[in-house]
Design an enzyme around this catalytic site. Structure first.
Site, PDB file in Angstrom:
ATOM      1  N   ARG A 114       0.840  -1.220   0.000  1.00 30.31           N
ATOM      2  CA  ARG A 114       0.000   0.000   0.000  1.00 30.31           C
ATOM      3  C   ARG A 114       0.871   1.265   0.000  1.00 30.31           C
ATOM      4  NH1 ARG A 114      -2.859  -3.848  -0.555  1.00 30.31           N
ATOM      5  NH2 ARG A 114      -4.721  -4.391   0.644  1.00 30.31           N
ATOM      6  N   SER A 131     -10.681   0.088   3.728  1.00 30.62           N
ATOM      7  CA  SER A 131      -9.862  -0.103   4.941  1.00 30.62           C
ATOM      8  C   SER A 131      -9.306   1.251   5.378  1.00 30.62           C
ATOM      9  CB  SER A 131      -8.691  -1.031   4.654  1.00 30.62           C
ATOM     10  OG  SER A 131      -9.164  -2.231   4.112  1.00 30.62           O
ATOM     11  N   GLU A 178      -4.416   4.315   6.267  1.00 31.29           N
ATOM     12  CA  GLU A 178      -4.218   4.098   4.826  1.00 31.29           C
ATOM     13  C   GLU A 178      -4.876   5.240   4.032  1.00 31.29           C
ATOM     14  OE1 GLU A 178      -4.887   0.022   3.248  1.00 31.29           O
ATOM     15  OE2 GLU A 178      -6.191   0.981   1.786  1.00 31.29           O
TER      16      GLU A 178
HETATM   17  P1  FAD Z   1      -8.892   9.354  -4.641  1.00 34.04           P
HETATM   18  O1  FAD Z   1      -9.559   9.026  -3.361  1.00 34.04           O
HETATM   19  O2  FAD Z   1      -9.556  10.327  -5.534  1.00 34.04           O
HETATM   20  O3  FAD Z   1      -7.398   9.847  -4.362  1.00 34.04           O
HETATM   21  C1  FAD Z   1      -6.578   9.140  -3.448  1.00 34.04           C
HETATM   22  C2  FAD Z   1      -5.233   9.872  -3.353  1.00 34.04           C
HETATM   23  O4  FAD Z   1      -4.546   9.799  -4.599  1.00 34.04           O
HETATM   24  C3  FAD Z   1      -5.378  11.359  -3.056  1.00 34.04           C
HETATM   25  O5  FAD Z   1      -4.285  11.744  -2.266  1.00 34.04           O
HETATM   26  C4  FAD Z   1      -5.307  12.013  -4.427  1.00 34.04           C
HETATM   27  O6  FAD Z   1      -4.853  13.345  -4.383  1.00 34.04           O
HETATM   28  C5  FAD Z   1      -4.327  11.100  -5.128  1.00 34.04           C
HETATM   29  N1  FAD Z   1      -4.581  10.992  -6.577  1.00 34.04           N
HETATM   30  C6  FAD Z   1      -5.693  10.547  -7.173  1.00 34.04           C
HETATM   31  N2  FAD Z   1      -5.527  10.532  -8.506  1.00 34.04           N
HETATM   32  C7  FAD Z   1      -4.289  10.995  -8.756  1.00 34.04           C
HETATM   33  C8  FAD Z   1      -3.531  11.209  -9.948  1.00 34.04           C
HETATM   34  N3  FAD Z   1      -4.025  10.972 -11.148  1.00 34.04           N
HETATM   35  N4  FAD Z   1      -2.269  11.687  -9.826  1.00 34.04           N
HETATM   36  C9  FAD Z   1      -1.735  11.963  -8.609  1.00 34.04           C
HETATM   37  N5  FAD Z   1      -2.406  11.777  -7.446  1.00 34.04           N
HETATM   38  C10 FAD Z   1      -3.669  11.289  -7.525  1.00 34.04           C
HETATM   39  N6  FAD Z   1      -7.916  -0.037  -1.954  1.00 34.04           N
HETATM   40  C11 FAD Z   1      -7.131  -1.124  -2.170  1.00 34.04           C
HETATM   41  O7  FAD Z   1      -5.903  -0.989  -2.356  1.00 34.04           O
HETATM   42  N7  FAD Z   1      -7.654  -2.383  -2.177  1.00 34.04           N
HETATM   43  C12 FAD Z   1      -8.972  -2.618  -1.991  1.00 34.04           C
HETATM   44  O8  FAD Z   1      -9.401  -3.758  -2.021  1.00 34.04           O
HETATM   45  C13 FAD Z   1      -9.825  -1.506  -1.753  1.00 34.04           C
HETATM   46  N8  FAD Z   1     -11.137  -1.673  -1.519  1.00 34.04           N
HETATM   47  C14 FAD Z   1     -11.945  -0.604  -1.272  1.00 34.04           C
HETATM   48  C15 FAD Z   1     -13.298  -0.814  -1.022  1.00 34.04           C
HETATM   49  C16 FAD Z   1     -14.146   0.257  -0.772  1.00 34.04           C
HETATM   50  C17 FAD Z   1     -15.599   0.017  -0.505  1.00 34.04           C
HETATM   51  C18 FAD Z   1     -13.628   1.567  -0.786  1.00 34.04           C
HETATM   52  C19 FAD Z   1     -14.543   2.739  -0.575  1.00 34.04           C
HETATM   53  C20 FAD Z   1     -12.280   1.795  -1.036  1.00 34.04           C
HETATM   54  C21 FAD Z   1     -11.420   0.715  -1.271  1.00 34.04           C
HETATM   55  N9  FAD Z   1     -10.052   0.875  -1.508  1.00 34.04           N
HETATM   56  C22 FAD Z   1      -9.245  -0.200  -1.752  1.00 34.04           C
HETATM   57  C23 FAD Z   1      -9.456   2.228  -1.467  1.00 34.04           C
HETATM   58  C24 FAD Z   1      -9.567   2.991  -2.826  1.00 34.04           C
HETATM   59  O9  FAD Z   1     -10.634   2.526  -3.592  1.00 34.04           O
HETATM   60  C25 FAD Z   1      -8.296   2.884  -3.665  1.00 34.04           C
HETATM   61  O10 FAD Z   1      -7.189   3.379  -2.952  1.00 34.04           O
HETATM   62  C26 FAD Z   1      -8.418   3.644  -4.990  1.00 34.04           C
HETATM   63  O11 FAD Z   1      -7.280   3.412  -5.791  1.00 34.04           O
HETATM   64  C27 FAD Z   1      -8.589   5.148  -4.825  1.00 34.04           C
HETATM   65  O12 FAD Z   1      -8.894   5.685  -6.088  1.00 34.04           O
HETATM   66  P2  FAD Z   1      -9.591   7.098  -6.236  1.00 34.04           P
HETATM   67  O13 FAD Z   1      -9.589   7.452  -7.682  1.00 34.04           O
HETATM   68  O14 FAD Z   1     -10.917   7.089  -5.590  1.00 34.04           O
HETATM   69  O15 FAD Z   1      -8.577   8.009  -5.434  1.00 34.04           O
HETATM   70  P1  NAP Z   2      -9.920 -11.131   4.959  1.00 36.85           P
HETATM   71  O1  NAP Z   2     -10.038 -12.144   3.873  1.00 36.85           O
HETATM   72  O2  NAP Z   2     -10.921 -11.114   6.060  1.00 36.85           O
HETATM   73  O3  NAP Z   2      -8.450 -11.212   5.604  1.00 36.85           O
HETATM   74  C1  NAP Z   2      -8.050 -10.283   6.618  1.00 36.85           C
HETATM   75  C2  NAP Z   2      -6.647  -9.796   6.308  1.00 36.85           C
HETATM   76  O4  NAP Z   2      -5.759 -10.893   6.352  1.00 36.85           O
HETATM   77  C3  NAP Z   2      -6.570  -9.186   4.934  1.00 36.85           C
HETATM   78  O5  NAP Z   2      -6.511  -7.818   5.088  1.00 36.85           O
HETATM   79  C4  NAP Z   2      -5.330  -9.791   4.288  1.00 36.85           C
HETATM   80  O6  NAP Z   2      -4.264  -8.874   4.120  1.00 36.85           O
HETATM   81  C5  NAP Z   2      -4.867 -10.843   5.257  1.00 36.85           C
HETATM   82  N1  NAP Z   2      -4.867 -12.155   4.554  1.00 36.85           N
HETATM   83  C6  NAP Z   2      -5.909 -13.008   4.366  1.00 36.85           C
HETATM   84  N2  NAP Z   2      -5.492 -14.124   3.718  1.00 36.85           N
HETATM   85  C7  NAP Z   2      -4.163 -13.959   3.499  1.00 36.85           C
HETATM   86  C8  NAP Z   2      -3.163 -14.751   2.882  1.00 36.85           C
HETATM   87  N3  NAP Z   2      -3.450 -15.958   2.359  1.00 36.85           N
HETATM   88  N4  NAP Z   2      -1.905 -14.263   2.810  1.00 36.85           N
HETATM   89  C9  NAP Z   2      -1.609 -13.061   3.314  1.00 36.85           C
HETATM   90  N5  NAP Z   2      -2.511 -12.262   3.907  1.00 36.85           N
HETATM   91  C10 NAP Z   2      -3.765 -12.706   4.019  1.00 36.85           C
HETATM   92  O7  NAP Z   2      -9.868  -9.672   4.312  1.00 36.85           O
HETATM   93  P2  NAP Z   2     -11.020  -8.737   3.778  1.00 36.85           P
HETATM   94  O8  NAP Z   2     -11.185  -7.605   4.668  1.00 36.85           O
HETATM   95  O9  NAP Z   2     -12.238  -9.556   3.393  1.00 36.85           O
HETATM   96  O10 NAP Z   2     -10.347  -8.210   2.436  1.00 36.85           O
HETATM   97  C11 NAP Z   2     -10.086  -9.082   1.363  1.00 36.85           C
HETATM   98  C12 NAP Z   2      -9.042  -8.462   0.463  1.00 36.85           C
HETATM   99  O11 NAP Z   2      -9.535  -7.224  -0.066  1.00 36.85           O
HETATM  100  C13 NAP Z   2      -7.746  -8.147   1.199  1.00 36.85           C
HETATM  101  O12 NAP Z   2      -6.669  -8.393   0.336  1.00 36.85           O
HETATM  102  C14 NAP Z   2      -7.858  -6.677   1.499  1.00 36.85           C
HETATM  103  O13 NAP Z   2      -6.607  -6.008   1.526  1.00 36.85           O
HETATM  104  C15 NAP Z   2      -8.694  -6.163   0.320  1.00 36.85           C
HETATM  105  N6  NAP Z   2      -9.486  -4.990   0.728  1.00 36.85           N
HETATM  106  C16 NAP Z   2      -8.843  -3.795   0.802  1.00 36.85           C
HETATM  107  C17 NAP Z   2      -9.537  -2.660   1.159  1.00 36.85           C
HETATM  108  C18 NAP Z   2      -8.833  -1.327   1.199  1.00 36.85           C
HETATM  109  O14 NAP Z   2      -9.500  -0.312   1.274  1.00 36.85           O
HETATM  110  N7  NAP Z   2      -7.529  -1.296   1.137  1.00 36.85           N
HETATM  111  C19 NAP Z   2     -10.890  -2.729   1.462  1.00 36.85           C
HETATM  112  C20 NAP Z   2     -11.498  -3.975   1.416  1.00 36.85           C
HETATM  113  C21 NAP Z   2     -10.799  -5.109   1.043  1.00 36.85           C
HETATM  114  P3  NAP Z   2      -4.084  -7.857   2.896  1.00 36.85           P
HETATM  115  O15 NAP Z   2      -4.972  -6.713   3.188  1.00 36.85           O
HETATM  116  O16 NAP Z   2      -2.661  -7.514   2.968  1.00 36.85           O
HETATM  117  O17 NAP Z   2      -4.450  -8.554   1.633  1.00 36.85           O
END
Ligand code: FAD
Ligand code: NAP
Length: 340
Positions: free
Chosen positions: A164, A238, A336
């Site tokens: 991340r 998250s 995050e």
């Molecule tokens: P924004 O929220 O618009 O921007 C995020 C940041 O990036 C800000 O600081 C902004 O200034 C900057 N930014 C945006 N675009 C640019 C650009 N073109 N150039 C430079 N800077 C920029 N994230 C995960 O990694 N894994 C997941 O599984 C995941 N699941 C999610 C589930 C839900 C329900 C929600 C609401 C969010 C989730 N996220 C997840 C977080 C999010 O969706 C991601 O981080 C996504 O990439 C953000 O994109 P955005 O366009 O909405 O960014």
């Molecule tokens: P989950 O399956 O309940 O697992 C909980 C956490 O354990 C996850 O965050 C994941 O880490 C870790 N994990 C599970 N299995 C793993 C494996 N085999 N090896 C290493 N790490 C493991 O998680 P969840 O909340 O339903 O999310 C599922 C996936 O979607 C995850 O990868 C999570 O990161 C992603 N997610 C991200 C966001 C976001 O906003 N960033 C939001 C929702 C879901 P990791 O997070 O490192 O994968």
């Protein structure tokens, strides 16, 4: 190009809190972006690039200029028997891109289905889910360097991707605007099904023959069943990163909490990644609500706005959670979500 003033950002970010931007404009071309950045400099307005607004929390009104990315388009720039290099404009929607790749049989991002937001933000935090991160398929990107007023090109190593993490959260923070990302996708899929509940969901779906479409559907089903839809309950996914701690610390915690989930860190064998959601749940916050700010009932890692919470309410809750987790486990959670 229209530059609006005193605009509510409520429709432009997924927490849905009611905050205002001093100025707001959308850009559809690189020239429009350059022009708006010049305007921002002249007016001494700090620019904030916004994609889908799904990874931001505004704790107060934004007194600069919000620039909404509307750069569109995608094209195959190279192809051989193994790979496709697909260049995608930063304002394209991420999930629509995943669906397009599945239709075209371009493999590599199916595990990243249903992540909200735009392509341009995907390298920011090296988006990841279910064992795949975009660094695994990332070839290069173009970005507009704000101070140098020129386009720069970064390859995978240049972006210094981590968990991340990327250079855009460090040295290049607020320095450039990502305008296009090129992905190296596979013609022969490499399936990742061992993570989380994917295999169980594939079994439940009765999938006989594995495909990228089946994996995407499994991920969509799991996510839809446990993550709050931002259109209904405000959230940014998250709120905290999963912390990595030394093995010795993990073993100490394990003595008192034998069920603590831990996974070996991919890059450092002395570290263990701990599930932040589990730590938060152990501190009693799962389903917790104070006013309209809360911790989601199905996933404690997701902080939510039930309607009228302010960004400060949500931020204050995040402080309470950090303090509680530190007190109970000696582990410091890192946010995050990008805070403004
Ligand atoms: P924004 O929220 O618009 O921007 C995020 C940041 O990036 C800000 O600081 C902004 O200034 C900057 N930014 C945006 N675009 C640019 C650009 N073109 N150039 C430079 N800077 C920029 N994230 C995960 O990694 N894994 C997941 O599984 C995941 N699941 C999610 C589930 C839900 C329900 C929600 C609401 C969010 C989730 N996220 C997840 C977080 C999010 O969706 C991601 O981080 C996504 O990439 C953000 O994109 P955005 O366009 O909405 O960014
Ligand atoms: P989950 O399956 O309940 O697992 C909980 C956490 O354990 C996850 O965050 C994941 O880490 C870790 N994990 C599970 N299995 C793993 C494996 N085999 N090896 C290493 N790490 C493991 O998680 P969840 O909340 O339903 O999310 C599922 C996936 O979607 C995850 O990868 C999570 O990161 C992603 N997610 C991200 C966001 C976001 O906003 N960033 C939001 C929702 C879901 P990791 O997070 O490192 O994968």
């Amino acid at each position: 190009m229209t530059i609006a003033t005193n605009i509510s950002l409520k429709p432009y970010h997924t927490f849905g809190t009611d905050v205002y931007a001093h100025a707001f404009a959308a850009f559809h071309t690189q020239d429009e972006l350059a022009e708006l950045l010049d305007y921002a400099t002249q007016q001494q307005l700090h620019p904030l690039i916004l994609g889908g607004g799904s990874n931001v929390l505004f704790t107060k009104n934004f007194d600069g200029i919000v620039l909404k990315n509307e750069l569109k388009g995608k094209s195959v720039i190279h192809e051989n028997d193994e790979h496709i290099l697909l260049k995608v404009a930063a304002g394209e929607n991420w999930h629509q891109l995943v669906m397009y790749c599945i239709e075209q049989q371009y493999a590599g991002i199916e595990n990243l289905s249903l992540i909200p937001g735009n392509v341009g933000a995907s390298p920011m935090q090296n988006i990841g889910a279910y064992g795949v991160e975009i660094k695994d398929v990332f070839e290069s990107l173009d970005a507009w360097h704000i101070k140098e007023k020129k386009l720069i090109h970064l390859n995978n190593a240049d972006c210094r991707f981590g968990y991340r993490e990327s250079i855009f959260k460090q040295e290049l923070k607020n320095e450039c605007v990502i305008t296009a990302v090129t992905f190296r996708l596979h013609k022969k899929p490499i399936y990742h099904t061992s993570y989380g509940a994917i295999q169980a969901e594939l079994n439940k779906m009765g999938v006989q023959e594995l495909s990228i479409a089946a994996i995407a559907q499994a991920v969509i089903n799991i996510r839809s069943s446990k993550l709050p839809d931002p259109k209904i309950i405000g959230n940014a996914g998250s709120f905290f990163k999963n912390p990595t701690i030394p093995i010795s610390h993990y073993q100490d915690v394990q003595k008192a909490y034998p069920n603590i989930p831990g996974y070996p860190d991919k890059t450092n064998s002395n570290l263990i990644k701990v599930a932040a959601g589990w730590l938060i749940e152990q501190c009693g916050f799962k389903g917790f609500r104070k006013g309209d700010a809360g911790c989601h009932a199905l996933q404690a890692l997701v902080l939510v706005n039930y309607g009228q919470a302010t960004g400060q309410d949500i931020f204050d809750l995040s402080i309470r959670i950090i303090e509680a987790v530190q007190k109970k486990f000696g582990i410091i959670l890192e946010r995050e979500v990008n805070i403004y």
